[in-house]
Design a protein around this motif. Structure first.
Motif, PDB file in Angstrom:
ATOM      1  N   PHE A 143      18.990 -14.894  39.971  1.00 39.95           N
ATOM      2  CA  PHE A 143      19.941 -15.193  41.033  1.00 39.95           C
ATOM      3  C   PHE A 143      20.772 -13.958  41.331  1.00 39.95           C
ATOM      4  N   ILE A 144      21.252 -13.868  42.570  1.00 38.78           N
ATOM      5  CA  ILE A 144      22.174 -12.805  42.959  1.00 38.78           C
ATOM      6  C   ILE A 144      23.021 -13.338  44.109  1.00 38.78           C
ATOM      7  N   THR A 145      24.199 -12.805  44.230  1.00 40.68           N
ATOM      8  CA  THR A 145      25.085 -13.103  45.349  1.00 40.68           C
ATOM      9  C   THR A 145      26.051 -11.942  45.482  1.00 40.68           C
ATOM     10  N   SER A 146      26.763 -11.899  46.570  1.00 43.97           N
ATOM     11  CA  SER A 146      27.870 -10.962  46.676  1.00 43.97           C
ATOM     12  C   SER A 146      29.017 -11.630  45.945  1.00 43.97           C
ATOM     13  N   SER A 147      29.112 -11.394  44.633  1.00 43.38           N
ATOM     14  CA  SER A 147      29.960 -12.193  43.744  1.00 43.38           C
ATOM     15  C   SER A 147      31.424 -12.216  44.152  1.00 43.38           C
ATOM     16  N   SER A 148      32.000 -11.071  44.483  1.00 43.22           N
ATOM     17  CA  SER A 148      33.415 -11.074  44.850  1.00 43.22           C
ATOM     18  C   SER A 148      33.627 -11.878  46.129  1.00 43.22           C
ATOM     19  N   SER A 161      27.511 -17.586  33.849  1.00 39.17           N
ATOM     20  CA  SER A 161      27.681 -17.020  32.508  1.00 39.17           C
ATOM     21  C   SER A 161      26.790 -15.806  32.310  1.00 39.17           C
ATOM     22  N   LYS A 162      25.542 -15.895  32.741  1.00 43.55           N
ATOM     23  CA  LYS A 162      24.620 -14.763  32.590  1.00 43.55           C
ATOM     24  C   LYS A 162      25.098 -13.558  33.391  1.00 43.55           C
ATOM     25  N   VAL A 163      25.622 -13.794  34.589  1.00 46.93           N
ATOM     26  CA  VAL A 163      26.122 -12.703  35.424  1.00 46.93           C
ATOM     27  C   VAL A 163      27.330 -12.049  34.761  1.00 46.93           C
ATOM     28  N   ARG A 174      29.593  -7.488  31.739  1.00 46.24           N
ATOM     29  CA  ARG A 174      30.310  -7.011  30.546  1.00 46.24           C
ATOM     30  C   ARG A 174      29.468  -5.966  29.807  1.00 46.24           C
ATOM     31  N   TYR A 175      28.155  -6.219  29.671  1.00 43.14           N
ATOM     32  CA  TYR A 175      27.281  -5.234  29.030  1.00 43.14           C
ATOM     33  C   TYR A 175      27.268  -3.937  29.825  1.00 43.14           C
ATOM     34  N   ARG A 176      27.249  -4.061  31.140  1.00 41.24           N
ATOM     35  CA  ARG A 176      27.236  -2.865  31.990  1.00 41.24           C
ATOM     36  C   ARG A 176      28.517  -2.052  31.793  1.00 41.24           C
ATOM     37  N   ILE A 177      29.652  -2.710  31.789  1.00 45.43           N
ATOM     38  CA  ILE A 177      30.936  -2.009  31.599  1.00 45.43           C
ATOM     39  C   ILE A 177      30.984  -1.354  30.224  1.00 45.43           C
ATOM     40  N   ALA A 178      30.590  -2.097  29.183  1.00 48.70           N
ATOM     41  CA  ALA A 178      30.584  -1.535  27.828  1.00 48.70           C
ATOM     42  C   ALA A 178      29.625  -0.349  27.747  1.00 48.70           C
TER      43      ALA A 178
END
Length: 188
Positions: A77-82, A129-131, A136-140
Motif C-alpha cells: 500500500f502507498i498514499t500521500s500520508s501527510s 503500523s507497517k508504514v 522509523r527504520y528509515r529515520i534510524a
C-alpha cells in the motif's frame, strides 16, 4: 479481487468475503504507464493505493531536485500520508517507475469500510503500523548507519530493487550522489 485479497491475506491479514465484495464496489482498478504521476504536489487526492503490479516512488522537490523518500512494490500500500491523514494538499509526488495496475480507494470509502467491517479496520491498522515502522527504520538508518550500511539494508529489504528502480532514485533515497552509489556498488 479474490487474487488481491489472497495477497493481502499473505502480507497483512485475512478479510472476509463480504468485506472483499464491499471493498470491490468502493474501489477502482486503474492501469498506469511508466512515468505517470498518480499524485502531484499540492493535490488533494486522498486515496489509499494498493499496488497490484509494478512499482512506485514518492518524492518531493527541493531546490529543483527530486528527493525520493518512499518506494512501493507489488502487494504494498502507498498514499500521500501527510495529505491523507491531515486532509491537506500533498507535499509529495507519487509516480510510477514502471507500468502499474493499482487498486484505488477514496479515503471516504476507506472510512466507510472501516466502520462497517472490523476486519477491514484491522487491515487499515496493520497497513498504518507497517508504514510507521518503515519510516522509523528509515529515520534510524539515516541517523545511525553509514551510507554503505544503508545501501546494504535497502538491498536486503528489496533484493530486486536495482532491476526496476533507476540508480538516481536509489541514490536520492539513500541521500547520496549517483557517483557515490556507483562506488559502493563496485566495492561489493
Amino acid at each position: 479481487m479474490n487474487n488481491i485479497s489472497n495477497k493481502i491475506a499473505l502480507n497483512y491479514c485475512a478479510l472476509k468475503q463480504s468485506t472483499v465484495l464491499d471493498w470491490e464496489t468502493k474501489s477502482t482498478i486503474i492501469e498506469y504507464k511508466k512515468g505517470d504521476q498518480i499524485v502531484k504536489e499540492g493535490q488533494q487526492r486522498h486515496k489509499l493505493f494498493f499496488l497490484i503490479k509494478g512499482s512506485l516512488k514518492a518524492y518531493y522537490i527541493l531546490n529543483d531536485k527530486k528527493i525520493t523518500d518512499w518506494f512501493a512494490f507489488e502487494n504494498q500500500f502507498i498514499t500521500s500520508s501527510s495529505s491523507y491523514l491531515s486532509d491537506e494538499p500533498s507535499l509529495h509526488f507519487i509516480e510510477t517507475i514502471e507500468d502499474c495496475v493499482i487498486l484505488e480507494t477514496e479515503k471516504s470509502n476507506v472510512e466507510l469500510l472501516c466502520k462497517k467491517h472490523h476486519d477491514f479496520e484491522h487491515l487499515f491498522r496493520v497497513v498504518l503500523s507497517k508504514v510507521i515502522v518503515q519510516f522509523r527504520y528509515r529515520i534510524a538508518s539515516i541517523q545511525f548507519k553509514t551510507v554503505k550500511q544503508r545501501y546494504e539494508s535497502l538491498i536486503e529489504q528489496y533484493p530486486q530493487i536495482e532491476l526496476t528502480v533507476p540508480l538516481g532514485d536509489i541514490a536520492s533515497y539513500l541521500g547520496i550522489t549517483q557517483e557515490t552509489l556507483s562506488r559502493i556498488r563496485a566495492s561489493n
